[in-house]
Enzyme design. Structure first.
Site, mmCIF file in Angstrom:
data_model
loop_
_atom_site.group_PDB
_atom_site.id
_atom_site.type_symbol
_atom_site.label_atom_id
_atom_site.label_comp_id
_atom_site.label_asym_id
_atom_site.label_seq_id
_atom_site.Cartn_x
_atom_site.Cartn_y
_atom_site.Cartn_z
ATOM 1 N N LYS A 1 -1.723 1.689 -4.168
ATOM 2 C CA LYS A 1 -0.689 2.033 -3.179
ATOM 3 C C LYS A 1 -0.382 0.823 -2.290
ATOM 4 O O LYS A 1 -1.159 -0.138 -2.262
ATOM 5 C CB LYS A 1 -1.152 3.216 -2.340
ATOM 6 N N ARG B 1 -6.251 16.001 6.994
ATOM 7 C CA ARG B 1 -4.958 15.371 6.695
ATOM 8 C C ARG B 1 -4.085 16.341 5.898
ATOM 9 O O ARG B 1 -3.197 16.962 6.446
ATOM 10 C CB ARG B 1 -5.195 14.055 5.966
ATOM 11 N N HIS C 1 -11.313 14.225 -0.076
ATOM 12 C CA HIS C 1 -11.389 12.856 0.434
ATOM 13 C C HIS C 1 -12.327 12.833 1.641
ATOM 14 O O HIS C 1 -12.203 13.660 2.534
ATOM 15 C CB HIS C 1 -9.979 12.409 0.841
ATOM 16 N N ARG D 1 -11.586 7.172 -7.327
ATOM 17 C CA ARG D 1 -10.360 6.528 -6.866
ATOM 18 C C ARG D 1 -10.775 5.229 -6.178
ATOM 19 O O ARG D 1 -11.173 5.222 -5.022
ATOM 20 C CB ARG D 1 -9.616 7.453 -5.888
ATOM 21 N N TYR E 1 5.803 -21.158 22.767
ATOM 22 C CA TYR E 1 6.472 -20.282 23.739
ATOM 23 C C TYR E 1 5.525 -19.911 24.873
ATOM 24 O O TYR E 1 4.345 -19.640 24.644
ATOM 25 C CB TYR E 1 6.916 -18.982 23.044
ATOM 26 N N CYS F 1 4.581 -18.375 16.529
ATOM 27 C CA CYS F 1 6.012 -18.066 16.522
ATOM 28 C C CYS F 1 6.319 -17.152 15.335
ATOM 29 O O CYS F 1 5.440 -16.797 14.567
ATOM 30 C CB CYS F 1 6.846 -19.334 16.396
ATOM 31 N N ASP G 1 7.974 -17.898 12.633
ATOM 32 C CA ASP G 1 7.926 -18.568 11.326
ATOM 33 C C ASP G 1 6.978 -19.761 11.270
ATOM 34 O O ASP G 1 6.816 -20.367 10.215
ATOM 35 C CB ASP G 1 9.332 -19.076 10.966
#
Ligand SMILES: *Cc1c(COP(=O)(O)O)cnc(C)c1O
Length: 372
Positions: free
Chosen positions: A40, A140, A170, A223, A268, A314, A316
């Site tokens: 997933k 859940r 689970h 799983r 910054y 930042c 990027d």
């Protein structure tokens, strides 16, 4: 989102490690037990299809995903093994479940009734495969009592449009030293098993943590998620049963290097000021890549030496303090091995005050994944 193929920042995924982690688990499972690889969220950020293919080579015989679209992605990529969708899919998509031959989780009587109603109106040759989910304490999704599970089974067996393929639960604390809550959940599941007169093809209770630290639990399928990627499900709490091999590295290259005089500001908000003459390097990765601002102060590796991230990260880019003059183009390792040093995903998670699962899933699509 575009992928930054023309930028030196990349995730490097070691598919051999994934294969080995799966193989090592398959090796120790009791005869007749199957391993379904959990892929997933784009294979926990590692790439769903590539992970799935490596998992098959390691001995996986099926897959789990969270949502319908993830299952379709695997089918479109040519994966033919069984695929179970672990969460609830709206009944309006039943035709897609059938078309792609997917197994789906059933968590309520209402869903089952609506599904049967819909299936009666679909011209279909093949029945829908369902796994009945029991909520033993995760809180859940799922049926919460043996009686409601029995009712669901009865309804399923009364129609030719459904196949009862699985029964599962689970655990919420399988990765902890204290096993009391685990045992409570385990007992509740056992009570469900005892109330049933027959069982489906797959009975499964184990995520990675349960498979590793509670291997004697019932079921004939596991799983297997986080451990397949080489990460300890418990973080620091429990030690690995066998060595897990981390599959993911994160590397980039210096794109700019300069020497600054004492008293110069970085980034910054001007949150860092050089205190002496310092070599500052810039790397092309930022919070848009999932390299989050809270990693300011974390250290990355350049030529095997730890270099602190200085100033705010930042969108990027970010800046690091180098211990000496280093050439532009020199590799920077943010996760992985470099000259005998190692930065783990766990270390990144610790700095971010979260778990490595979240770190892996946060890496954005902008970063290319390179497979070796
Ligand atoms: C995600 C998930 C798993 C896999 O868990 P890991 O801790 O990654 O092994 C197993 N079962 C269910 C229901 C899940 O949602």
């Amino acid at each position: 989102m575009v992928v930054g193929w023309h930028r030196p920042t990349k995730l490097v995924i070691d598919t051999q490690a994934i294969k080995e982690n799966v193989y090592n688990e398959v090796k120790r499972m009791p005869q007749g037990t199957e391993l379904f690889a959990v892929v997933k969220a784009n294979g926990y950020g590692h790439g769903a299809v590539q992970t799935a293919k490596a998992a098959i080579e390691g001995g996986a015989t099926g897959f789990c995903v969270a949502i319908l679209d993830e299952a379709i992605e695997l089918r479109e990529a040519g994966i033919t093994e069984p695929i179970l969708i672990l969460s609830v899919v709206d009944v309006s998509y039943i035709d897609l479940l059938l078309q792609y031959d997917l197994s789906v989780t059933v968590a309520t009587q209402e869903w089952l009734e609506q599904a049967i109603e819909r299936l009666n109106h679909i011209e279909t040759q093949s029945p829908l495969k369902i796994h009945i989910k029991v909520d033993t304490g995760m809180g859940r999704i799922g049926f919460t009592t043996p009686e409601t599970v029995k009712q669901a089974v009865k309804l399923t067996q009364a129609t030719k449009t459904l196949i009862w393929e699985g029964l599962f639960t689970h655990f919420s604390t399988a990765d902890e030293k204290d096993t009391r809550y685990f045992e409570k959940q385990s007992d509740r599941f056992q009570a469900v098993l005892s109330a049933l007169f027959e069982l489906p093809k797959y009975v499964h209770v184990s995520n990675s943590a349960t498979a590793l630290w509670h291997p004697d639990n019932p079921g004939n399928m596991i799983r297997f998620g986080i451990a397949m990627y080489g990460l300890n499900p418990s973080g620091h709490e429990l030690s690995e049963v066998y060595p897990l091999k981390p599959a993911l590295s994160l590397v980039s290259k210096l794109i700019h290097v300069k020497e600054l005089s004492p008293g110069e500001g970085i980034g910054y908000g001007n949150t860092y000021t050089t205190t002496e003459s310092e070599w500052i390097g810039t790397i092309p990765i930022g919070y848009a890549d999932g390299w989050l601002r809270h990693l300011q102060g974390f250290s990355v590796l350049v030529n095997g030496k730890k270099c602190e991230i200085v100033g705010r990260i930042c969108m990027d880019q970010c800046m690091i303090r180098l211990s000496e003059k280093v050439a532009v183009g020199t590799q920077v390792t943010m996760i992985g091995h470099d000259h005998g040093e190692n930065i783990t995903m766990q270390m990144v998670a610790d700095k971010l005050e979260t778990i490595h699962y979240e770190v892996a899933c946060t890496f954005s699509e902008r970063m290319p994944r390179e497979y070796k």
